[in-house]
Design a protein around this motif. Structure first.
Motif, PDB file in Angstrom:
ATOM      1  N   TYR A   1       0.834  -1.206   0.000  1.00  0.00           N
ATOM      2  CA  TYR A   1       0.000   0.000   0.000  1.00  0.00           C
ATOM      3  C   TYR A   1       0.872   1.261   0.000  1.00  0.00           C
ATOM      4  O   TYR A   1       2.098   1.160   0.122  1.00  0.00           O
ATOM      5  N   THR A   2       0.250   2.465  -0.167  1.00  0.00           N
ATOM      6  CA  THR A   2       1.036   3.719  -0.092  1.00  0.00           C
ATOM      7  C   THR A   2       0.568   4.530   1.105  1.00  0.00           C
ATOM      8  O   THR A   2      -0.598   4.509   1.485  1.00  0.00           O
ATOM      9  N   LYS A   3       1.541   5.238   1.683  1.00  0.00           N
ATOM     10  CA  LYS A   3       1.222   6.111   2.800  1.00  0.00           C
ATOM     11  C   LYS A   3       2.241   7.248   2.829  1.00  0.00           C
ATOM     12  O   LYS A   3       3.449   7.003   2.771  1.00  0.00           O
ATOM     13  N   ASN A   4       1.722   8.470   2.902  1.00  0.00           N
ATOM     14  CA  ASN A   4       2.594   9.669   2.962  1.00  0.00           C
ATOM     15  C   ASN A   4       3.707   9.659   1.910  1.00  0.00           C
ATOM     16  O   ASN A   4       4.871   9.837   2.231  1.00  0.00           O
ATOM     17  N   ARG A   5       3.333   9.467   0.676  1.00  0.00           N
ATOM     18  CA  ARG A   5       4.287   9.487  -0.451  1.00  0.00           C
ATOM     19  C   ARG A   5       5.341   8.377  -0.371  1.00  0.00           C
ATOM     20  O   ARG A   5       6.399   8.484  -0.962  1.00  0.00           O
ATOM     21  N   TYR A   6       5.042   7.339   0.410  1.00  0.00           N
ATOM     22  CA  TYR A   6       5.948   6.181   0.469  1.00  0.00           C
ATOM     23  C   TYR A   6       5.185   4.932   0.048  1.00  0.00           C
ATOM     24  O   TYR A   6       4.011   4.755   0.425  1.00  0.00           O
ATOM     25  N   THR A   7       5.819   4.063  -0.709  1.00  0.00           N
ATOM     26  CA  THR A   7       5.258   2.749  -0.992  1.00  0.00           C
ATOM     27  C   THR A   7       5.698   1.838   0.147  1.00  0.00           C
ATOM     28  O   THR A   7       6.880   1.825   0.504  1.00  0.00           O
ATOM     29  N   ILE A   8       4.723   1.099   0.732  1.00  0.00           N
ATOM     30  CA  ILE A   8       5.080   0.281   1.877  1.00  0.00           C
ATOM     31  C   ILE A   8       4.767  -1.184   1.590  1.00  0.00           C
ATOM     32  O   ILE A   8       3.673  -1.516   1.110  1.00  0.00           O
ATOM     33  N   ILE A   9       5.771  -2.032   1.855  1.00  0.00           N
ATOM     34  CA  ILE A   9       5.552  -3.465   1.752  1.00  0.00           C
ATOM     35  C   ILE A   9       5.653  -4.003   3.182  1.00  0.00           C
ATOM     36  O   ILE A   9       6.732  -3.970   3.788  1.00  0.00           O
ATOM     37  N   LYS A  10       4.515  -4.431   3.683  1.00  0.00           N
ATOM     38  CA  LYS A  10       4.476  -4.887   5.077  1.00  0.00           C
ATOM     39  C   LYS A  10       4.551  -6.420   5.066  1.00  0.00           C
ATOM     40  O   LYS A  10       3.775  -7.078   4.358  1.00  0.00           O
ATOM     41  N   VAL A  11       5.509  -6.974   5.831  1.00  0.00           N
ATOM     42  CA  VAL A  11       5.664  -8.436   5.889  1.00  0.00           C
ATOM     43  C   VAL A  11       5.419  -8.860   7.326  1.00  0.00           C
ATOM     44  O   VAL A  11       6.237  -8.589   8.216  1.00  0.00           O
ATOM     45  N   LYS A  12       4.270  -9.505   7.550  1.00  0.00           N
ATOM     46  CA  LYS A  12       3.862  -9.836   8.928  1.00  0.00           C
ATOM     47  C   LYS A  12       3.835 -11.350   9.096  1.00  0.00           C
ATOM     48  O   LYS A  12       3.255 -12.061   8.273  1.00  0.00           O
ATOM     49  N   ASP A  13       4.528 -11.830  10.141  1.00  0.00           N
ATOM     50  CA  ASP A  13       4.475 -13.273  10.411  1.00  0.00           C
ATOM     51  C   ASP A  13       4.013 -13.509  11.837  1.00  0.00           C
ATOM     52  O   ASP A  13       4.013 -12.580  12.654  1.00  0.00           O
ATOM     53  N   ASN A  14       3.616 -14.760  12.126  1.00  0.00           N
ATOM     54  CA  ASN A  14       3.271 -15.064  13.525  1.00  0.00           C
ATOM     55  C   ASN A  14       4.268 -16.081  14.081  1.00  0.00           C
ATOM     56  O   ASN A  14       3.923 -17.066  14.698  1.00  0.00           O
ATOM     57  N   GLY A  15       5.577 -15.779  13.776  1.00  0.00           N
ATOM     58  CA  GLY A  15       6.652 -16.700  14.132  1.00  0.00           C
ATOM     59  C   GLY A  15       7.232 -16.476  15.514  1.00  0.00           C
ATOM     60  O   GLY A  15       6.541 -15.968  16.416  1.00  0.00           O
ATOM     61  N   ILE A  16       8.556 -16.766  15.646  1.00  0.00           N
ATOM     62  CA  ILE A  16       9.193 -16.787  16.970  1.00  0.00           C
ATOM     63  C   ILE A  16       9.427 -15.400  17.555  1.00  0.00           C
ATOM     64  O   ILE A  16       9.606 -15.237  18.750  1.00  0.00           O
ATOM     65  N   GLY A  17       9.458 -14.411  16.672  1.00  0.00           N
ATOM     66  CA  GLY A  17       9.658 -13.042  17.167  1.00  0.00           C
ATOM     67  C   GLY A  17      11.121 -12.737  17.491  1.00  0.00           C
ATOM     68  O   GLY A  17      11.972 -13.623  17.494  1.00  0.00           O
ATOM     69  N   ILE A  18      11.392 -11.459  17.747  1.00  0.00           N
ATOM     70  CA  ILE A  18      12.770 -11.029  18.038  1.00  0.00           C
ATOM     71  C   ILE A  18      12.776 -10.327  19.402  1.00  0.00           C
ATOM     72  O   ILE A  18      11.965  -9.427  19.638  1.00  0.00           O
ATOM     73  N   PRO A  19      13.691 -10.731  20.302  1.00  0.00           N
ATOM     74  CA  PRO A  19      13.758 -10.070  21.611  1.00  0.00           C
ATOM     75  C   PRO A  19      14.053  -8.574  21.455  1.00  0.00           C
ATOM     76  O   PRO A  19      14.799  -8.177  20.564  1.00  0.00           O
ATOM     77  N   LYS A  20      13.486  -7.766  22.347  1.00  0.00           N
ATOM     78  CA  LYS A  20      13.636  -6.303  22.305  1.00  0.00           C
ATOM     79  C   LYS A  20      15.099  -5.879  22.221  1.00  0.00           C
ATOM     80  O   LYS A  20      15.467  -5.017  21.433  1.00  0.00           O
ATOM     81  N   GLU A  21      15.949  -6.544  23.069  1.00  0.00           N
ATOM     82  CA  GLU A  21      17.356  -6.115  23.127  1.00  0.00           C
ATOM     83  C   GLU A  21      18.114  -6.431  21.834  1.00  0.00           C
ATOM     84  O   GLU A  21      19.161  -5.834  21.574  1.00  0.00           O
TER      85      GLU A  21
ATOM     86  N   GLU B   1       8.611  -4.257  13.985  1.00  0.00           N
ATOM     87  CA  GLU B   1       7.915  -4.403  15.270  1.00  0.00           C
ATOM     88  C   GLU B   1       7.933  -5.884  15.546  1.00  0.00           C
ATOM     89  O   GLU B   1       7.716  -6.685  14.630  1.00  0.00           O
ATOM     90  N   SER B   2       8.217  -6.236  16.786  1.00  0.00           N
ATOM     91  CA  SER B   2       8.275  -7.678  17.039  1.00  0.00           C
ATOM     92  C   SER B   2       8.034  -7.993  18.515  1.00  0.00           C
ATOM     93  O   SER B   2       8.358  -7.177  19.391  1.00  0.00           O
ATOM     94  N   GLU B   3       7.480  -9.166  18.729  1.00  0.00           N
ATOM     95  CA  GLU B   3       7.279  -9.603  20.100  1.00  0.00           C
ATOM     96  C   GLU B   3       7.598 -11.087  20.136  1.00  0.00           C
ATOM     97  O   GLU B   3       7.115 -11.849  19.277  1.00  0.00           O
ATOM     98  N   VAL B   4       8.407 -11.467  21.138  1.00  0.00           N
ATOM     99  CA  VAL B   4       8.849 -12.862  21.194  1.00  0.00           C
ATOM    100  C   VAL B   4       7.625 -13.763  21.374  1.00  0.00           C
ATOM    101  O   VAL B   4       6.764 -13.514  22.215  1.00  0.00           O
ATOM    102  N   GLY B   5       7.550 -14.809  20.518  1.00  0.00           N
ATOM    103  CA  GLY B   5       6.472 -15.793  20.619  1.00  0.00           C
ATOM    104  C   GLY B   5       5.224 -15.413  19.837  1.00  0.00           C
ATOM    105  O   GLY B   5       4.392 -16.256  19.523  1.00  0.00           O
ATOM    106  N   LYS B   6       5.113 -14.087  19.507  1.00  0.00           N
ATOM    107  CA  LYS B   6       3.889 -13.662  18.803  1.00  0.00           C
ATOM    108  C   LYS B   6       4.117 -13.423  17.314  1.00  0.00           C
ATOM    109  O   LYS B   6       3.207 -13.599  16.505  1.00  0.00           O
ATOM    110  N   GLY B   7       5.340 -12.966  16.992  1.00  0.00           N
ATOM    111  CA  GLY B   7       5.635 -12.719  15.589  1.00  0.00           C
ATOM    112  C   GLY B   7       6.284 -11.373  15.336  1.00  0.00           C
ATOM    113  O   GLY B   7       6.443 -10.568  16.262  1.00  0.00           O
ATOM    114  N   SER B   8       6.656 -11.145  14.072  1.00  0.00           N
ATOM    115  CA  SER B   8       7.347  -9.903  13.708  1.00  0.00           C
ATOM    116  C   SER B   8       6.667  -9.283  12.505  1.00  0.00           C
ATOM    117  O   SER B   8       6.071  -9.973  11.678  1.00  0.00           O
TER     118      SER B   8
END
Ligand SMILES: Nc1ncnc2c1ncn2[C@@H]1O[C@H](COP(=O)(O)OP(=O)(O)OP(=O)(O)O)[C@@H](O)[C@H]1O
Ligand SMILES: [Mg+2]
Length: 469
Positions: A385-405, A449-456
């Motif tokens: 999709y496009t937003k604010n003059r940017y083309t955005i490709i959003k890739v969403k998974d419900n995988g292992i996630g990435i720790p904040k640190e 954006e990511s949360e461990v166990g929920k996905g990225s």
């Protein structure tokens, strides 16, 4: 010659030259002033003498001076501390206040000029006597020149007075030169100190201490230079560390598959098995390790290329939809293998200027990660999709996630969250740094954006109107 001495000697040279000029100017002006004053004084006296004689002169006669006149002239002579002579129009000295020349003939040019009617004055310098001023004034009666009053006056007192002033000025000059010399030495020292600090720091940097800092305490351009220098040395140090890390990482990554290959081939050599399937098995393993090596080297070469070809992107106006559809259909078998539901949602048709091959690689790397780091039966959703003059490709998974640190580091070269796990999945940690480089070259950005166990969720943002200037 050091900067310090250059500054000091320049100061002193300028000072000495200006002092010489000022001294000459002052003494010449003073001398002229004194001489003018003296001339005026003597001319007045000569006129008085001429007029006095005229008053006593019988008509149409030669000058005759009586004792009274002589004594007046003598008095005048003492008054102005000069020699007064009266000469008639036949150049004969009628009286001389010093007596010596009375009766003699004198043909000085001053006398000649005065006999022609012009009062005149001149200065002569005689060896052994010094400077003398001659003033001659005609004695005129009924428009006939009867004689001349000649006054000769020594100028030695004036000259010695000026000479005294000159030597005082010289003394003052020497003193100020000395004082200013000392002050300028300290000023120059103060100015050149920072330069010494820089030289010292650069020398230490040349010996390998790349992070060397300088501390400049003055509040001027040197301080700015010092800050710029420190930024540069910090950057250099960072680049050097990155380079060392990179080489260490590359060696490490290459060594792992190589030692596997070595191990496998050695066991093959010592194998006495007749069963060909065992050999095949081993060779298969060797083959996959070689693939791994190839992949690493390909990735590294891609990174080197990206570093080099910074501005050489081949921009082409492209329908990003077709590109994405193509990528998804290529990755579908991989997703199917893990029973992952890979979906593409196209909110609109978007045409943008990109380097197709490179952007394709970046998108593949990110969708590939999503599949790789999502357990079997999971979901990967790609939205365009496009937003604010940017083309955005959003890739969403419900995988292992990435720790904040770990989030700030995932775009670094060779960085992997779970080293042991990645080994099984075959990653080297270069995929995201390649994607990041490519998108940055397109003046875009990648956000996570990511949360461990929920996905990225990864957002690839590419500007719709790229600035190609
Ligand atoms: N979708 C994701 N879910 C969870 N973790 C991820 C995801 N994408 C990336 N990561 C983490 O970020 C790390 C870096 O990713 P990157 O793509 O650079 O390396 P890799 O996938 O391990 O290896 P390569 O892509 O070079 O084969 C990964 O090792 C992984 O730990
Ligand atoms: Mg990857």
């Amino acid at each position: 010659m050091s900067v310090r001495w250059k500054l000091v000697s320049t100061y002193l040279l300028l000072l000495i030259i200006s002092q010489i000029i000022i001294n000459i100017f002052i003494s010449e002006t003073l001398l002229n002033l004194y001489l003018q004053e003296r001339k005026g004084e003597i001319l007045t006296k000569a006129n008085i003498v001429s007029n006095s004689i005229k008053f006593y002169l019988p008509e149409n006669k030669l000058i005759v001076l009586d004792d009274f006149l002589r004594s007046i002239i003598k008095d005048y002579s003492q008054e102005i501390d000069s020699r007064i002579l009266v000469v008639d129009n036949r150049y004969r000295v009628r009286t001389d206040s010093f007596e010596e020349f009375t009766g003699r003939t004198l043909k000085h040019t001053e006398i000649q000029k005065a006999l022609q009617g012009t009062s005149n004055a001149s200065v002569h310098n005689y060896e052994g006597i010094g400077h003398v001023m001659y003033v001659a004034v005609p004695i005129t009666l009924n428009e006939e020149i009867k004689g001349v009053t000649l006054i000769s006056s020594s100028l030695n007192t004036i000259y010695s007075k000026v000479e005294d002033i000159k030597s005082s000025l010289r003394l003052i000059g020497i003193l100020t030169t000395f004082i200013i010399g000392i002050i300028s030495y300290f000023v120059a020292d103060f100015l050149s100190k920072p330069l010494e600090k820089f030289t010292q720091a650069i020398k230490e940097m040349a010996q390998g201490k790349l992070g060397k800092k300088v501390r400049i305490t003055t509040n001027d351009e040197f301080k700015q230079l010092g800050s710029a220098f420190n930024i540069m040395s910090t950057k250099l140090d960072q680049v050097d560390k990155q380079r060392k890390d990179f080489v260490a990482n590359v060696s490490h990554e290459l060594r792992t598959p190589l030692s596997s290959i070595k191990l496998l081939s050695e066991s093959l050599i010592h194998q006495n098995e007749d069963d060909i399937s065992v050999y095949k098995d081993f060779l298969k393993n060797i083959d996959s390790e070689i693939d791994r090596l190839n992949n690493i080297i390909d990735d590294l070469l891609t990174l080197v290329d990206l570093d080099k070809a910074k501005l050489n992107l081949e921009y082409k106006t492209t329908y990003i939809n077709y590109l994405l559809e193509n990528i998804i259909s290529n990755l579908m078998p991989l997703a199917d293998k893990k029973d992952i539901d890979l979906k593409l949602i196209e909110k609109e048709k978007i045409q943008i200027k990109i380097d197709q091959n490179k952007i394709q690689q970046a998108i593949i790397n990110i969708i590939h990660n999503a599949i790789k780091y999502t357990p079997e039966g999971g979901k990967v959703e790609v939205t365009l999709y496009t937003k604010n003059r940017y083309t955005i490709i959003k890739v969403k998974d419900n995988g292992i996630g990435i720790p904040k640190e770990s989030l700030p580091n995932i775009f670094e070269r060779f960085y992997r969250v779970d080293k042991a796990r990645s080994r099984n999945t075959g990653g080297t940690g270069l995929g995201l740094s390649i994607a990041y480089q490519i998108v940055t070259l397109h003046q875009g950005a990648i956000e996570v954006e990511s949360e461990v166990g929920k996905g990225s969720t990864f957002y690839i943002k590419i500007p719709n109107d790229i600035d190609l200037s």
